[in-house]
Each structure stands twice: as structure tokens, then as C-alpha cells.
Design an enzyme around this catalytic site. Structure first.
Site, PDB file in Angstrom:
ATOM      1  N   GLU A 122      -3.786  11.271   2.396  1.00  0.00           N
ATOM      2  CA  GLU A 122      -4.525  12.044   1.385  1.00  0.00           C
ATOM      3  C   GLU A 122      -3.664  12.559   0.232  1.00  0.00           C
ATOM      4  O   GLU A 122      -4.054  13.479  -0.482  1.00  0.00           O
ATOM      5  CB  GLU A 122      -5.282  13.212   2.044  1.00  0.00           C
ATOM      6  CG  GLU A 122      -6.263  12.763   3.103  1.00  0.00           C
ATOM      7  CD  GLU A 122      -7.117  13.883   3.667  1.00  0.00           C
ATOM      8  OE1 GLU A 122      -7.567  14.739   2.874  1.00  0.00           O
ATOM      9  OE2 GLU A 122      -7.334  13.911   4.899  1.00  0.00           O
ATOM     10  N   GLN A 123      -2.483  11.986   0.050  1.00  0.00           N
ATOM     11  CA  GLN A 123      -1.603  12.408  -1.046  1.00  0.00           C
ATOM     12  C   GLN A 123      -1.909  11.608  -2.314  1.00  0.00           C
ATOM     13  O   GLN A 123      -2.337  10.457  -2.247  1.00  0.00           O
ATOM     14  CB  GLN A 123      -0.140  12.224  -0.640  1.00  0.00           C
ATOM     15  CG  GLN A 123       0.276  13.097   0.525  1.00  0.00           C
ATOM     16  CD  GLN A 123       1.557  12.631   1.190  1.00  0.00           C
ATOM     17  OE1 GLN A 123       2.503  12.232   0.519  1.00  0.00           O
ATOM     18  NE2 GLN A 123       1.592  12.676   2.512  1.00  0.00           N
TER      19      GLN A 123
END
Length: 360
Positions: A122-123
Site C-alpha cells: 500500500e505504499q
């Protein structure tokens, strides 16, 4: 801790933990069989898993403290239990670091008699950057090593509700999908980047949610690689102003290039929602455009809040589309946040949420 020490410590864990903790030794054998329909559950800890609908569950991703009792019980029901896998992407641009991270996860999975890994990154990643290529390589190498070391293991990867660089997550979705066993599509937090008016809206509007699956499928991603994730929580937004039409203006909280976001609100579990709606100003309301329920309430300070959430009525048509689009299955964030008490109304509400995963 250096990658070498991390890897060495994981070897020690294996040496100490190779005794099966289950009453029956066969329950420590990894699950290899596939179900026709995947029901993927995220578990964040505690013991509410004992009340899950185990006739449906196929995979549990453990995002809380490892629980041997959960592993044994899930295996007794033929369900996989998989690790959480997250890492700071700049750290694994280096091939040696990447391999060490994967080896550490494989050995941990073996030592805990688990059945794979759910990679949750989720970066923000820029298209074509070193991190972009490292992430793509990470998924392929993780899948290759897990499949080799733990036959029948499952490697899944969590993706945003749309492949259109949501939250600046510009991943190589096509190659990642080809590399791993499943993509868990997080069809929630769809207001993480609000580009229009700063107002409270549904967490996962129906049309927007389903159109995003068409985007994934238009990339020729195999529908049997896609698991739809639905929210078992809502957002509680303090209203700066509530118009006569019921529109709740919210504070401007920027996120990854957007002027407003759902960070102006607070996530609330379904258990809280079902109690709060009963003492709200409005009672349960329904937005027919977004196909989602909501309600308004006044807090102890006298301030108005608007709460958007999902319930069986909003989840059912999404679950129906899983079947009609030929997707691999469905899941939720997260399995723990229903009311699993013995109170009759709670039992009915909880059963309805589980049943909604199979459609209307």
C-alpha cells in the site's frame, strides 16, 4: 536489525518451533486443496474468530498476533492461514535484501505451520521507479520460493480498489497478477482522494466499485485471480455544515495529492454502527445513487456527524457481481468487527453480514 540477523533469528525460530501445537498432528500439515469459491478473511487478533462462519471461510490472513489455536482450528476446517507480509520498499530494491526478506517469511511460515503469505504494501510507487521494479520482482520471487518450499501454498497481493494509480500506487498490476495466486482488491476507502467537493460520501459506492473491476478485467487480468474485498466498517464524519439536502461538508485533510480525503472521518466497526444508528437523529437512511446506507447523529458536544457504511443491502449486489463477473471470490476487512455476542439482534445482524458475502 540487519537482514542477516533477521534471517538467522528466523532459523532459530524454526529450530525451536517444529513441534506441532495441535491436538492432532495432521492439523499441522499445510492446506493444499482449492475451493471452488474463495472467502478471504482478515483477522486482526483476539478470539472472535471462534464465531466466524467456518462453513464459508477458505483463507485467514493473520494481521494480529499469531495464534496456534486459530491455525489448528482453521486447518481442521480445511482453511488456509497465511502470514502478513509488509516491507519498506526502498529496503528491497537491493536483490540480497529482497531475498533475505522472502527467506525470513518462508521460514516463519514453515515454523508456524502456515499456508502462504498475503503481501500488503500500500505504499506510493512511481511508475518505472526502482521501487516499481523491486515490488514486481518481490511478488514473483516470493511466489516462486513459497510454492517451491511449501507446496500448495498461496501467495496473495493486496491492491487498491482501482488500478488507476489510486493513492499514487502505480504498480505493474498485470505482471503482479500473473506472478501470484490472488489479487485481493480492497474495494473500500474509495474516498481516500476526494478531488471534488469536500463532502461525506459512501465508503464504496456500487457503480464506482464495479466499474473498477471492469478496469482490471480490461487489462486482461484473469478474473479467477481477483478476490473482491468489502468493508465491514464505516466512516464517521464530523460535519462542518449539514445542508437542508443532507449534504455533510467535511474538513480538508489532504492525502497523496488530493485536497480532501476520508481521513477527515474516523473508521467505525459494524458493531458500533448498529448501536449508534438506533440512537441517531435520522435513523438509517439510504442513498439510491451511491447504493449505500448512512445516518446522522449528534455527539455529546452537540456537533452533527454523518456516518456512511455498508450493510447486507449494499454488499449483496457487489457479491452478486463476483459471480456474474466470474471472480475468484470475496472477502472483508475485517472479520473481527461484527458483534459476535449472544444477544439475539446482534446474532441476526452478524449472520446477515456473513450471508451477504454469497449474494442476494
Amino acid at each position: 536489525m540487519s537482514w542477516f540477523l533477521l534471517f538467522f533469528s528466523s532459523i532459530l525460530v524454526v529450530c525451536r518451533s517444529n513441534v506441532c501445537p495441535c491436538e492432532r498432528p495432521e492439523l499441522c500439515q499445510q492446506i493444499r486443496g482449492e475451493r471452488d469459491f474463495e472467502v478471504f478473511v482478515f483477522d486482526v487478533g483476539g478470539k472472535t474468530w471462534k464465531s466466524y462462519n467456518w462453513s464459508m471461510v477458505t483463507t485467514v490472513a493473520t494481521f494480529g498476533k499469531y495464534d496456534t489455536e486459530l491455525m489448528c482450528y482453521a486447518h481442521s476446517k480445511g482453511a488456509r492461514v497465511v502470514l502478513k507480509g509488509d516491507v519498506h520498499l526502498p529496503d528491497i530494491v537491493d536483490q540480497d535484501n529482497r531475498t533475505a526478506w522472502i527467506r525470513e517469511k518462508v521460514e516463519l511460515s514453515k515454523s508456524q505451520f502456515m499456508d502462504g503469505i498475503n503481501i500488503d504494501i500500500e505504499q506510493a510507487v512511481a511508475d518505472g521507479s526502482p521501487e516499481y521494479h523491486a515490488l514486481t520482482a518481490l511478488v514473483k520471487e516470493t511466489t516462486d520460493i513459497f510454492h517451491r518450499e511449501i507446496p500448495g501454498s498461496q501467495v496473495s497481493f493486496d491492491v487498491a480498489w482501482s488500478p488507476k494509480c489510486i493513492d499514487k500506487r502505480c504498480y505493474d498490476y498485470i505482471t503482479i497478477a500473473e506472478s501470484c495466486d490472488l489479487l485481493f482488491v480492497m474495494s473500500y476507502d474509495e474516498q481516500s482522494q476526494i478531488m471534488g467537493d469536500c463532502i461525506a460520501m459512501a465508503n464504496a459506492p456500487l457503480t464506482q466499485t464495479l466499474n473498477a473491476y471492469d478496469q482490471y478485467l480490461s487489462m486482461n487480468i484473469d478474473p479467477m485471480k481477483l478476490v473482491m474485498g468489502v468493508p465491514w466498517y464505516g466512516y464517521d464524519y464530523p460535519c462542518l455544515n449539514l445542508s437542508e439536502e443532507g449534504i455533510c461538508s467535511i474538513a480538508k485533510v489532504p492525502f497523496r495529492g488530493a485536497p480532501c480525503s476520508d481521513a477527515a472521518g474516523r473508521q467505525k466497526p459494524y458493531e458500533w454502527l448498529m448501536k449508534q444508528v438506533n440512537i441517531s437523529l435520522s435513523g438509517r437512511l439510504w442513498d439510491d445513487k451511491q447504493k449505500a446506507p448512512y445516518f446522522n447523529y449528534k455527539d455529546q458536544k452537540g456537533d452533527i456527524h454523518q456516518v456512511w457504511y455498508d450493510d447486507p443491502q449494499s454488499i449483496c449486489p457487489k457479491a452478486d457481481s463476483v459471480r456474474s463477473k466470474g471472480l475468484r471470490g470475496i472477502g472483508m476487512w475485517n472479520g473481527n468487527i461484527l458483534d459476535y455476542s449472544d444477544e439475539p439482534v446482534a446474532r441476526q445482524q452478524t449472520a446477515a453480514m456473513w450471508n451477504a458475502l454469497l449474494g442476494c
